[in-house]
Design a protein around this motif. Structure first.
Motif, PDB file in Angstrom:
ATOM      1  N   ARG A   1       0.457  -1.420   0.132  1.00  0.00           N
ATOM      2  CA  ARG A   1      -0.245  -0.066   0.195  1.00  0.00           C
ATOM      3  C   ARG A   1       0.751   1.658  -0.202  1.00  0.00           C
ATOM      4  O   ARG A   1       1.742   1.232   0.914  1.00  0.00           O
TER       5      ARG A   1
ATOM      6  N   TRP B   1      -0.944  -1.004   5.393  1.00  0.00           N
ATOM      7  CA  TRP B   1      -1.922  -0.241   6.224  1.00  0.00           C
ATOM      8  C   TRP B   1      -1.955  -1.386   7.078  1.00  0.00           C
ATOM      9  O   TRP B   1      -1.866  -2.181   7.376  1.00  0.00           O
TER      10      TRP B   1
ATOM     11  N   LEU C   1      -9.196   0.105   9.473  1.00  0.00           N
ATOM     12  CA  LEU C   1      -7.670   0.735   8.889  1.00  0.00           C
ATOM     13  C   LEU C   1      -7.806   1.921   9.632  1.00  0.00           C
ATOM     14  O   LEU C   1      -7.936   2.869   9.046  1.00  0.00           O
TER      15      LEU C   1
ATOM     16  N   TRP D   1      -2.103   4.140   7.348  1.00  0.00           N
ATOM     17  CA  TRP D   1      -0.595   3.674   6.431  1.00  0.00           C
ATOM     18  C   TRP D   1       0.788   4.096   7.451  1.00  0.00           C
ATOM     19  O   TRP D   1       1.036   5.307   8.031  1.00  0.00           O
TER      20      TRP D   1
ATOM     21  N   ALA E   1     -12.481   3.427   7.846  1.00  0.00           N
ATOM     22  CA  ALA E   1     -11.360   3.590   7.330  1.00  0.00           C
ATOM     23  C   ALA E   1     -11.626   4.801   8.618  1.00  0.00           C
ATOM     24  O   ALA E   1     -11.543   6.292   8.201  1.00  0.00           O
TER      25      ALA E   1
ATOM     26  N   THR F   1     -10.094   8.230  10.267  1.00  0.00           N
ATOM     27  CA  THR F   1      -9.992  10.625   9.022  1.00  0.00           C
ATOM     28  C   THR F   1      -9.042  10.629  10.673  1.00  0.00           C
ATOM     29  O   THR F   1      -8.255  11.741   9.690  1.00  0.00           O
TER      30      THR F   1
ATOM     31  N   ARG G   1      -3.483   8.976   7.753  1.00  0.00           N
ATOM     32  CA  ARG G   1      -4.292   9.182   6.803  1.00  0.00           C
ATOM     33  C   ARG G   1      -5.125   9.253   5.975  1.00  0.00           C
ATOM     34  O   ARG G   1      -7.224  10.274   5.889  1.00  0.00           O
ATOM     35  N   GLU G   2      -4.570   9.928   4.827  1.00  0.00           N
ATOM     36  CA  GLU G   2      -4.834  10.293   3.265  1.00  0.00           C
ATOM     37  C   GLU G   2      -5.420   9.490   3.202  1.00  0.00           C
ATOM     38  O   GLU G   2      -5.097   8.125   1.902  1.00  0.00           O
ATOM     39  N   TRP G   3      -6.578   8.612   2.714  1.00  0.00           N
ATOM     40  CA  TRP G   3      -6.601   7.219   2.338  1.00  0.00           C
ATOM     41  C   TRP G   3      -7.459   7.886   0.711  1.00  0.00           C
ATOM     42  O   TRP G   3      -8.033   8.718   0.083  1.00  0.00           O
TER      43      TRP G   3
ATOM     44  N   ASP H   1      -8.826   7.837  -2.741  1.00  0.00           N
ATOM     45  CA  ASP H   1     -10.178   7.597  -3.665  1.00  0.00           C
ATOM     46  C   ASP H   1     -10.299   6.630  -4.530  1.00  0.00           C
ATOM     47  O   ASP H   1      -9.240   6.976  -5.339  1.00  0.00           O
TER      48      ASP H   1
END
Length: 266
Positions: free
Chosen positions: A88, A97, A115, A118, A202, A204, A219-221, A223
């Protein structure tokens, strides 16, 4: 004088171009289907994020667990059941992750898989992995719901290799921090014995008391890709190739017909 087998070559070329026209048409339709899927996913994301925040409970109905909906959960971490999801990347850097279940507050034993963020992967010789935060006590976690853990393609999924298979039971003394490529909720629930909600949270933002650098997880997931216009552009290209193949088919058919109907001179 034309060779006698020329009509057969024209016929073979005609069949080939007809097949190519069919293939190009199917590829164009496939790209249009992909565009429609991305448009539908964009609508689902917008609808979910427009919902009011949801407080997760053991008895939260499945209908309320809408993907991309903001949510929060209160409970205690089960750190011994943490797993790391490999490959990831974050801004081009390889990492993991961190996934840990949160045992929800209340009389039941329900839990939600979180989650958490990272963390970078050790790359240099002698470099050690960063410690994973293990806060104790009741925690309130805010985040966004997902219907599953986002998957990555596995080349070994076509074979019998089990390089990243989840242990049959967690915690596993031989592998205290399992690393795997993908994580299925049903498999994870069977390995841990937890009563998991059919959703993934997830995270944030850092929990209370872990701000100001106390929590190193990012935590910048990402999209999913939503650029459906690109798919429509690809579809236009494939349909253009199909049109060219059809025109060539018409030309070949005309030449073949002329040769077949041409009178034979003795």
């Amino acid at each position: 004088m034309a060779r006698p087998h020329t009509p057969y070559r024209l016929f073979a070329a005609l069949i080939l171009m007809a097949l190519l026209a069919v293939v190009f048409g199917r590829l164009g339709n496939w790209q249009l289907d992909r565009a429609s899927e991305r448009d539908a996913l964009k609508q689902v994301m917008e609808a979910g994020r427009a919902q009011p925040p949801l407080a997760l409970q053991a008895d939260t109905p499945s209908a309320a667990l809408q993907a991309w909906r903001p949510a929060q959960a209160t409970g205690t971490w089960r750190h011994e059941l943490t797993v790391l999801l490999e490959n990831r990347n974050f801004q081009g850097k390889p990492g993991y992750w961190v996934a840990t279940p949160l045992l929800l507050a209340g009389p039941s034993h329900a839990a939600v898989l979180v989650l958490r963020g990272w963390m970078p992967r050790p790359m240099r010789p002698g470099e050690s992995q960063l410690p994973i935060p293990a806060p104790q006590g009741t925690q309130t976690i805010q985040g966004e719901l997902l219907d599953r853990v986002p998957r990555l393609f596995e080349l070994w999924s076509w074979s019998d290799q089990s390089a990243t298979r989840l242990p049959a039971q967690l915690p596993d003394s031989s592998s205290p921090l399992p690393k795997l490529q993908n994580l299925d909720l049903a498999d994870y629930a069977a390995a841990t014995g937890l009563d998991l909600l059919p959703t993934v949270l997830a995270q944030t933002q850092a929990a209370a008391g872990q701000e100001n650098g106390a929590d190193p997880l990012l935590r910048e997931w990402p999209d999913p890709m939503l650029d459906s216009d690109k798919n429509r552009g690809y579809a236009l290209q494939w349909f253009g190739f199909m049109a060219i193949a059809i025109i060539v088919c018409i030309g070949l058919a005309w030449h073949l017909l002329r040769r077949v109907l041409r009178p034979t001179h003795k």
